[in-house]
Design an enzyme around this catalytic site. Structure first.
Site, mmCIF file in Angstrom:
data_model
loop_
_atom_site.group_PDB
_atom_site.id
_atom_site.type_symbol
_atom_site.label_atom_id
_atom_site.label_comp_id
_atom_site.label_asym_id
_atom_site.label_seq_id
_atom_site.Cartn_x
_atom_site.Cartn_y
_atom_site.Cartn_z
ATOM 1 N N GLY A 279 -46.789 -18.910 -53.180
ATOM 2 C CA GLY A 279 -47.198 -17.536 -53.465
ATOM 3 C C GLY A 279 -46.636 -17.026 -54.779
ATOM 4 N N LYS B 107 -41.603 -12.134 -53.199
ATOM 5 C CA LYS B 107 -42.566 -13.231 -53.090
ATOM 6 C C LYS B 107 -43.631 -12.869 -52.051
ATOM 7 C CE LYS B 107 -41.259 -17.602 -52.915
ATOM 8 N NZ LYS B 107 -40.780 -18.908 -52.372
ATOM 9 N N ASP C 16 -36.571 -29.871 -49.461
ATOM 10 C CA ASP C 16 -37.566 -29.557 -50.494
ATOM 11 C C ASP C 16 -36.867 -29.214 -51.802
ATOM 12 O OD1 ASP C 16 -40.100 -29.235 -51.548
ATOM 13 O OD2 ASP C 16 -40.288 -27.150 -50.912
#
Length: 447
Positions: free
Chosen positions: A176, A192, A289
């Site tokens: 996003g 965000k 991640d």
């Protein structure tokens, strides 16, 4: 209920009581010992009052049946009145002190109750009122939060981002857009706006809020709040003015703001954040991640790890985990077999270290159907000291001590080893970087 009335209302009975005390005490004293002028003569009205000289003395015999006249001096009467006034004043002061203490105690007891007058609504989109948000957004409250994340009013986000105007977009991420939000004249934050309505997106949002509500470290980004408005979700972070490491390295500036020492400082900060996740959390947390776009830089280029949507505990990672993450940062054992451990984060750290060292992206497109990994391309040259200086990012080439360059290259090679057991612990990586960072940047190197 009475304590909520103004003070002057409940003090009226006190003043009445005190005035009566002041009046009654002296009257009793006067009645007990009246002044000389007020005593009636014992002689008959028809008789004349004898002259003063005829008043019998102590040596003279007095007539039977005639009461003795006791002379009361004004000084004695004044003393008794003064004593009565002191007693009454003390009593009044004691009563006033008692009621003041009782009022203060009552006010303190009522303060926690006042905070319950604005309970959080069951609708997550409504959030809290303005006051608690601004209070939480002060710096002292940012370094002192204890795992709670504020549910922010959606209208606030609209106002702070100017209706999410495109001019306020500070970076675009896969999950996003991130907007600059101005909550008051002295405080800015990042908002965000998350894409995706599928269950996985919802789960990632909840995971992020849960983890960042508990994880508190100088090298992990602060989550200040969140908001849910129908199917749209928002995350509010502390403002990171220099954007992401990916933007600094591969954006328009091509790393010109990142000197050699700043790059070593970034690597040290990432290692410190991972060391906190792997060694100090119980159970250990695997980020899962880790990549340059998830490393954010503040105005002083201090690095903080962000985006914990995929984070998991090492306990849960013992079994085969569904493949998630960014291509180029995934460890071989995770990519092929779904085996996830803390060494998977170490591999991703090694890839980021190569980005800092070489200035290239983790995966580059060589042709429409051919992609090349930075690890595959760099490994043969990282171990060759004669070739190593030529592959360093031109922005920092020839700006570092070659001994330090060889040391960083050696750490990178160890971190991206195909076999997880050959990779070092993040604690060892952390200690290897401290001597490479100047003292004023948080290391031990004296320049």
């Amino acid at each position: 209920m009475g304590m909520n009335l103004p003070i002057k209302n409940w003090m009226i009975p006190i003043w009445v009581f005190s005035c009566l005390a002041l009046l009654l005490v002296p009257i009793d004293a006067i009645r007990a010992n009246p002044p000389l002028s007020s005593i009636a003569d014992p002689v008959l009205p028809t008789e004349k009052k004898p002259p003063f000289s005829q008043i019998p003395t102590d040596n003279e015999a007095q007539s039977p049946g005639v009461s003795e006249i006791k002379v009361i001096h004004p000084e004695d009467l004044n003393k008794k009145i003064l004593v009565a006034l002191i007693i009454a004043s003390t009593l009044l002061a004691g009563i006033l002190l008692f009621f003041c203490c009782f009022w203060i105690f009552k006010q303190k007891l009522s303060e926690p109750l006042n905070t319950k007058k604005n309970p959080k609504t069951q609708d997550a989109s409504k959030g809290l009122s303005l006051g608690p948000i601004l209070e939480k957004f002060t710096p002292s409250r940012i370094t002192g939060r204890k795992g709670s994340v504020t549910d922010i009013d959606y209208e606030w986000l609209i106002s702070a981002t100017n209706c999410f105007h495109e001019d306020n977009i500070v970076r675009v991420e896969a999950s996003g857009n991130v907007y600059k939000a101005r909550f008051n004249d002295h405080f800015f934050a990042s908002v965000k706006r998350l894409h995706g309505r599928e269950p996985e997106a919802q789960k990632g949002f909840e995971n992020e809020v849960d983890w960042l509500g508990k994880l508190k470290h100088q090298n992990i980004v602060n989550l200040l709040g969140y908001c849910v408005q129908y199917d749209t979700r928002f995350l509010v972070y502390e403002m990171m003015h220099q954007g992401s490491l990916e933007l600094q390295l591969h954006g328009p500036s091509h790393g010109t703001a990142l000197t050699w020492h700043r790059r070593m400082k970034v690597a040290l900060d990432i290692a410190r954040g991972l060391e906190y996740l792997h060694e100090r959390c119980n159970p250990p947390v695997i980020h899962r991640d880790l990549k340059s776009s998830n490393i954010l830089l503040d105005s002083n280029f201090n690095a903080k790890i962000s985006n914990f949507a995929l984070a998991t505990t090492e306990l849960h990672a013992k079994n085969k985990v569904k493949l998630s993450g960014a291509l180029g940062y995934l460890a071989p054992e995770y990519l092929s077999d779904g085996k996830l451990t803390d060494k998977s984060d170490v591999y991703a750290f090694g890839v980021i270290l190569l980005e800092l060292l070489i200035g290239r992206k983790p995966v580059e497109k060589m042709s429409p159907s051919l992609f090349q990994s930075i690890v595959t391309w760099a490994m043969p040259q990282l171990t060759d000291r004669s070739k190593l200086p030529s592959i360093v990012d031109p922005v920092i080439r020839n700006t570092m001590d070659l001994k330090h360059l060889y040391q960083v290259a050696a750490v990178a090679v160890l971190c991206v080893q195909p076999e997880p057991s050959y990779r070092p612990l993040i604690t060892d990586v952390l200690h290897s970087f401290i001597p490479l960072v100047p003292v004023d940047l948080g290391g031990s190197l004296r320049v």
